[in-house]
Design a protein around this motif. Sequence first.
Motif, PDB file in Angstrom:
ATOM      1  N   TRP A 352      -4.061 116.832  12.814  1.00  0.00           N
ATOM      2  CA  TRP A 352      -4.536 117.147  11.459  1.00  0.00           C
ATOM      3  C   TRP A 352      -3.468 117.806  10.560  1.00  0.00           C
ATOM      4  N   ILE A 353      -2.903 118.957  10.961  1.00  0.00           N
ATOM      5  CA  ILE A 353      -1.935 119.582  10.064  1.00  0.00           C
ATOM      6  C   ILE A 353      -0.724 118.672   9.862  1.00  0.00           C
ATOM      7  N   TRP A 354      -0.246 118.598   8.658  1.00  0.00           N
ATOM      8  CA  TRP A 354       0.973 117.843   8.387  1.00  0.00           C
ATOM      9  C   TRP A 354       1.872 118.648   7.469  1.00  0.00           C
ATOM     10  N   ILE A 355       3.133 118.294   7.483  1.00  0.00           N
ATOM     11  CA  ILE A 355       4.128 118.959   6.621  1.00  0.00           C
ATOM     12  C   ILE A 355       4.812 117.880   5.802  1.00  0.00           C
ATOM     13  N   ILE A 395      19.232 127.931  20.183  1.00  0.00           N
ATOM     14  CA  ILE A 395      18.153 126.988  20.490  1.00  0.00           C
ATOM     15  C   ILE A 395      17.902 126.122  19.251  1.00  0.00           C
ATOM     16  N   LYS A 396      17.832 124.824  19.438  1.00  0.00           N
ATOM     17  CA  LYS A 396      17.575 123.899  18.339  1.00  0.00           C
ATOM     18  C   LYS A 396      16.073 123.591  18.252  1.00  0.00           C
ATOM     19  N   ILE A 397      15.563 123.598  17.023  1.00  0.00           N
ATOM     20  CA  ILE A 397      14.153 123.263  16.800  1.00  0.00           C
ATOM     21  C   ILE A 397      14.072 122.125  15.787  1.00  0.00           C
ATOM     22  N   TYR A 398      13.391 121.051  16.188  1.00  0.00           N
ATOM     23  CA  TYR A 398      13.242 119.883  15.319  1.00  0.00           C
ATOM     24  C   TYR A 398      11.762 119.708  14.984  1.00  0.00           C
ATOM     25  N   VAL A 399      11.480 119.297  13.752  1.00  0.00           N
ATOM     26  CA  VAL A 399      10.093 119.131  13.299  1.00  0.00           C
ATOM     27  C   VAL A 399       9.899 117.727  12.758  1.00  0.00           C
ATOM     28  N   LYS A 400       8.811 117.091  13.206  1.00  0.00           N
ATOM     29  CA  LYS A 400       8.405 115.779  12.680  1.00  0.00           C
ATOM     30  C   LYS A 400       6.949 115.874  12.258  1.00  0.00           C
ATOM     31  N   SER A 401       6.582 115.065  11.267  1.00  0.00           N
ATOM     32  CA  SER A 401       5.207 115.140  10.780  1.00  0.00           C
ATOM     33  C   SER A 401       4.784 113.816  10.150  1.00  0.00           C
ATOM     34  N   GLU A 402       3.514 113.475  10.357  1.00  0.00           N
ATOM     35  CA  GLU A 402       2.953 112.296   9.702  1.00  0.00           C
ATOM     36  C   GLU A 402       1.697 112.728   8.943  1.00  0.00           C
ATOM     37  N   GLU A 403       1.660 112.422   7.661  1.00  0.00           N
ATOM     38  CA  GLU A 403       0.616 112.939   6.787  1.00  0.00           C
ATOM     39  C   GLU A 403      -0.775 112.570   7.276  1.00  0.00           C
TER      40      GLU A 403
END
Length: 413
Positions: A352-355, A395-403
């Motif tokens: 549900w949440i998207w960015i 530390i590497k942080i990657y973010v992906k999102s689908e509306e």
Amino acid sequence: MSNLNLEKTKQKLTIIFTLLVFAIAVLLEGVFFSIKYFNLKSNDIKLFNTFIAKIYNPNYWLNDIIKVFKKRDNYLELMFHWKWIKWMWEWAKLNILIINKSDNKVVFSRVVDDLDSNIIIKNLASWEYDRVYHDNKYIIEKFQIIDNWKKYDLLFIKDFKYTLFDYLIDLLWFIFITLLFSVLFYYIWNKFVWKNLEPVENTLGDMESFIHNAWHELKTPISIIHSNLQLIKATKTFDEDLINEWLIEIDKLDNLIESLVELSNINSSEYNENIDVANEIKSILKDFKQMADKKDVKIKFSKKWNKQLFINKQYFYILFSNILKNAIRYNKKWGSVIITLDANKIKIKDTWIWIKKDDLNNIFDRFFMSTSSRNNEWNGIWLSLVKKIADIYSIKIYVKSEEWKWSEFSIEL
């Protein structure tokens, strides 16, 4: 205003340091050339005295002295002295004058320098016999010769190898070179100062933004509470909805203050220990079970590979739990959070949440809130805590999102 002051500070630092280096260089040059000048002058006088003592014989008659000085092969006689090469050089540079005292006429001269005999004769009476005189250019010694009841003055004159004029020219020349190098140094140092103060400038800018945003975040709940209190005062009635709204705003304030304290406490990688990542995740999930159940969010955890991590245990808790809190808080009812641990990565995927794509690069900024979560009570600072800890431990942080579907955080250990 602070950025302008920092610009001025950088400029002042560069100018002051350049002037300091220039002054030290000029001072060292002055000391070096002064020592050189006085040492060479002293050595020239000593060498002159030694040389005169070897070539002058007070028992010679006038004609004998002239014969000796006229001989071009006289260099051969000097070869029998020690350091004969130096003596030959001194002989080649020696000026000799023999002056008749009665009429001040030059009887004999051997001049290798541009001497003004009139000036010599004018000062002749003031010079004592068998005594060395010197000015900034010449060394002079006068002897008396008596031949056939006539008196003559024998003058040995030699120029200094390194004169005061040479000293001043060398000093000015090196000052000029130092000035050129100072300009180059100013340019290089300016780049160095600007590069090293850039993080300070960024920190100041970040601090200004932080204070402004913190003020805004604190002001909003306080304003709501203040307005509600004014309303109750005006109506003189008890309103349970207003009281509940106060409690919500007070919770926001408490949450914000807690996050600010946490952010200020995280400074460096101290108190590290080896932790079992899978066990730590399971422990954190227990702490958030009630929160997930309250929102009917199901959490699934799978371990493809176990991992040991050398980290501050409390920092790992803050890093993982803040991402987990986001996933639960912004999730839909009956949604899910899927956590996967493999060899070098933890993935946290929610529903549900998207960015929005435009927000992906800003979600770790202090107080930033995506437009999709703007109306939530979350204060937008917890992910900056995650970023700060991640930076400490690389530390590497990657973010992906689908509306309208999902968001996924990948923590690369």
